[in-house]
Scaffold this motif. Structure first.
Motif, PDB file in Angstrom:
ATOM      1  N   ILE A  55      -9.505   1.518 -12.267  1.00  0.00           N
ATOM      2  CA  ILE A  55      -9.154   1.945 -13.620  1.00  0.00           C
ATOM      3  C   ILE A  55     -10.313   2.715 -14.246  1.00  0.00           C
ATOM      4  N   GLU A  56     -11.531   2.207 -14.093  1.00  0.00           N
ATOM      5  CA  GLU A  56     -12.706   2.867 -14.668  1.00  0.00           C
ATOM      6  C   GLU A  56     -12.871   4.278 -14.130  1.00  0.00           C
ATOM      7  N   SER A  57     -12.704   4.444 -12.831  1.00  0.00           N
ATOM      8  CA  SER A  57     -12.834   5.760 -12.214  1.00  0.00           C
ATOM      9  C   SER A  57     -11.737   6.709 -12.695  1.00  0.00           C
ATOM     10  N   THR A  94      -6.117  -6.196 -18.504  1.00  0.00           N
ATOM     11  CA  THR A  94      -6.670  -7.552 -18.546  1.00  0.00           C
ATOM     12  C   THR A  94      -5.629  -8.569 -18.101  1.00  0.00           C
ATOM     13  N   ILE A  95      -4.403  -8.398 -18.558  1.00  0.00           N
ATOM     14  CA  ILE A  95      -3.315  -9.315 -18.181  1.00  0.00           C
ATOM     15  C   ILE A  95      -3.071  -9.267 -16.674  1.00  0.00           C
ATOM     16  N   ILE A  96      -3.053  -8.058 -16.115  1.00  0.00           N
ATOM     17  CA  ILE A  96      -2.836  -7.914 -14.668  1.00  0.00           C
ATOM     18  C   ILE A  96      -4.014  -8.501 -13.891  1.00  0.00           C
ATOM     19  N   ALA A  97      -5.228  -8.281 -14.369  1.00  0.00           N
ATOM     20  CA  ALA A  97      -6.412  -8.844 -13.708  1.00  0.00           C
ATOM     21  C   ALA A  97      -6.337 -10.366 -13.683  1.00  0.00           C
ATOM     22  N   GLN A  98      -5.909 -10.970 -14.787  1.00  0.00           N
ATOM     23  CA  GLN A  98      -5.761 -12.429 -14.841  1.00  0.00           C
ATOM     24  C   GLN A  98      -4.679 -12.893 -13.870  1.00  0.00           C
ATOM     25  N   LEU A 100      -3.678 -11.429 -11.164  1.00  0.00           N
ATOM     26  CA  LEU A 100      -4.140 -11.239  -9.784  1.00  0.00           C
ATOM     27  C   LEU A 100      -5.366 -12.081  -9.457  1.00  0.00           C
ATOM     28  N   ASN A 101      -5.902 -12.745 -10.477  1.00  0.00           N
ATOM     29  CA  ASN A 101      -7.116 -13.543 -10.323  1.00  0.00           C
ATOM     30  C   ASN A 101      -8.244 -12.697  -9.721  1.00  0.00           C
ATOM     31  N   THR A 102      -8.434 -11.530 -10.328  1.00  0.00           N
ATOM     32  CA  THR A 102      -9.440 -10.591  -9.853  1.00  0.00           C
ATOM     33  C   THR A 102     -10.193 -10.026 -11.064  1.00  0.00           C
ATOM     34  N   PRO A 103     -11.418  -9.593 -10.885  1.00  0.00           N
ATOM     35  CA  PRO A 103     -12.147  -8.994 -12.008  1.00  0.00           C
ATOM     36  C   PRO A 103     -11.445  -7.725 -12.500  1.00  0.00           C
ATOM     37  N   ARG A 104     -11.548  -7.473 -13.778  1.00  0.00           N
ATOM     38  CA  ARG A 104     -10.919  -6.285 -14.376  1.00  0.00           C
ATOM     39  C   ARG A 104     -11.376  -5.014 -13.671  1.00  0.00           C
ATOM     40  N   SER A 105     -12.624  -4.972 -13.253  1.00  0.00           N
ATOM     41  CA  SER A 105     -13.189  -3.785 -12.592  1.00  0.00           C
ATOM     42  C   SER A 105     -12.554  -3.495 -11.237  1.00  0.00           C
ATOM     43  N   GLU A 106     -11.845  -4.482 -10.666  1.00  0.00           N
ATOM     44  CA  GLU A 106     -11.206  -4.286  -9.355  1.00  0.00           C
ATOM     45  C   GLU A 106      -9.714  -3.962  -9.453  1.00  0.00           C
ATOM     46  N   VAL A 107      -9.181  -3.911 -10.660  1.00  0.00           N
ATOM     47  CA  VAL A 107      -7.771  -3.530 -10.822  1.00  0.00           C
ATOM     48  C   VAL A 107      -7.660  -2.040 -10.522  1.00  0.00           C
ATOM     49  N   SER A 108      -6.680  -1.688  -9.704  1.00  0.00           N
ATOM     50  CA  SER A 108      -6.527  -0.288  -9.314  1.00  0.00           C
ATOM     51  C   SER A 108      -5.253   0.308  -9.908  1.00  0.00           C
ATOM     52  N   LEU A 109      -5.114   1.610  -9.741  1.00  0.00           N
ATOM     53  CA  LEU A 109      -3.960   2.318 -10.294  1.00  0.00           C
ATOM     54  C   LEU A 109      -2.635   1.760  -9.786  1.00  0.00           C
ATOM     55  N   GLU A 184      10.727  -7.622 -14.656  1.00  0.00           N
ATOM     56  CA  GLU A 184      10.397  -6.509 -15.538  1.00  0.00           C
ATOM     57  C   GLU A 184      10.550  -6.913 -17.009  1.00  0.00           C
ATOM     58  N   VAL A 185      11.507  -7.774 -17.299  1.00  0.00           N
ATOM     59  CA  VAL A 185      11.667  -8.284 -18.668  1.00  0.00           C
ATOM     60  C   VAL A 185      10.387  -9.010 -19.070  1.00  0.00           C
ATOM     61  N   LEU A 186       9.913  -9.914 -18.203  1.00  0.00           N
ATOM     62  CA  LEU A 186       8.687 -10.656 -18.492  1.00  0.00           C
ATOM     63  C   LEU A 186       7.491  -9.723 -18.615  1.00  0.00           C
ATOM     64  N   GLU A 187       7.419  -8.731 -17.754  1.00  0.00           N
ATOM     65  CA  GLU A 187       6.316  -7.781 -17.777  1.00  0.00           C
ATOM     66  C   GLU A 187       6.295  -7.011 -19.096  1.00  0.00           C
ATOM     67  N   ASN A 188       7.470  -6.596 -19.574  1.00  0.00           N
ATOM     68  CA  ASN A 188       7.532  -5.837 -20.818  1.00  0.00           C
ATOM     69  C   ASN A 188       7.249  -6.703 -22.040  1.00  0.00           C
ATOM     70  N   ILE A 189       7.510  -7.982 -21.937  1.00  0.00           N
ATOM     71  CA  ILE A 189       7.168  -8.882 -23.035  1.00  0.00           C
ATOM     72  C   ILE A 189       5.659  -9.056 -23.100  1.00  0.00           C
ATOM     73  N   GLU A 190       5.012  -9.165 -21.940  1.00  0.00           N
ATOM     74  CA  GLU A 190       3.561  -9.352 -21.903  1.00  0.00           C
ATOM     75  C   GLU A 190       2.803  -8.109 -22.317  1.00  0.00           C
ATOM     76  N   HIS A 191       3.263  -6.946 -21.923  1.00  0.00           N
ATOM     77  CA  HIS A 191       2.565  -5.707 -22.302  1.00  0.00           C
ATOM     78  C   HIS A 191       3.540  -4.540 -22.393  1.00  0.00           C
ATOM     79  N   PRO A 192       4.200  -4.398 -23.554  1.00  0.00           N
ATOM     80  CA  PRO A 192       5.088  -3.265 -23.758  1.00  0.00           C
ATOM     81  C   PRO A 192       4.277  -1.968 -23.793  1.00  0.00           C
TER      82      PRO A 192
END
Length: 193
Positions: A55-57, A94-98, A100-109, A184-192
């Motif tokens: 994401i940072e890159s 941040t939600i996806i990183a949590q 995936l149980n991975t650091p935010r810096s390792e979340v990819s596109l 997808e319903v749950l995903e959109n509720i967590e981060h529309p």
């Protein structure tokens, strides 16, 4: 230099400096041609990154090239999705990183992209006969933030962005993502959008 002709000159001893002419862009509105808001890939190469790009890159790329989106490709450079600049800066990461149980810096596109299977396409021919309001209405009805524009050969040659339209016209967006599954319903509720 024999292939060229000399320009006629004139006396400028009584010349006055001309007033500055500001070339103002004509105002556009929802009734303006939709072609005015197409990001044409034949006129400007779109920002692209592989699906494993962090994401940072990706954010650095988008900022450097002043783009509102980044096209996501696989290892064979085939388009697999799209990510908006807003998504790259959202709490969605941040939600996806949590999750995936991975650091935010390792979340990819690939984790945050809208996959190509959920994107809509419209033909350049349709776009050439439509107005900006038609494109925005289509995106609102389909629940998508982007419309990919295609050639007669079904090649993706451009993109229309709802956020870009809203920013240009100074209007609010009323696009709600349409869920096609319970996850997808749950995903959109967590981060529309």
């Amino acid at each position: 230099m024999s292939n060229f002709k000399e320009l006629r000159t004139q006396n400028i001893s009584h010349g006055v400096i001309a007033s500055t002419f500001v070339d103002e862009q004509p105002l556009i509105d929802l009734t303006s041609p939709a072609l005015k808001v197409v990001n044409s890939f034949t006129q400007k190469i779109p920002v692209r990154a592989q699906h494993e790009t962090t994401i940072e890159s990706a954010l650095k790329q988008i900022n450097a090239q002043q783009s509102d989106f980044i096209l996501v490709t696989d290892d064979t450079h085939k388009l697999v999705g799209i990510v908006s600049s807003a998504d790259l800066q959202s709490s969605k990461i941040t939600i996806i990183a949590q999750r995936l149980n991975t650091p935010r810096s390792e979340v990819s596109l690939r984790h945050i992209m809208t996959p190509i299977s959920r994107l809509m396409g419209v033909s350049m021919q349709s776009v050439s006969y439509s107005c900006i309001g038609d494109a925005l209405q289509t995106m609102e009805h389909q629940g998508v933030m982007f419309l990919l524009v295609t050639t007669a050969n079904n090649e993706i040659c451009g993109l229309i962005s709802a956020r870009q339209i809203a920013k240009t016209l100074h209007i609010p967006l009323h696009i709600s993502p349409i869920a096609h599954s319970f996850s997808e319903v749950l995903e959109n509720i967590e981060h529309p959008h």
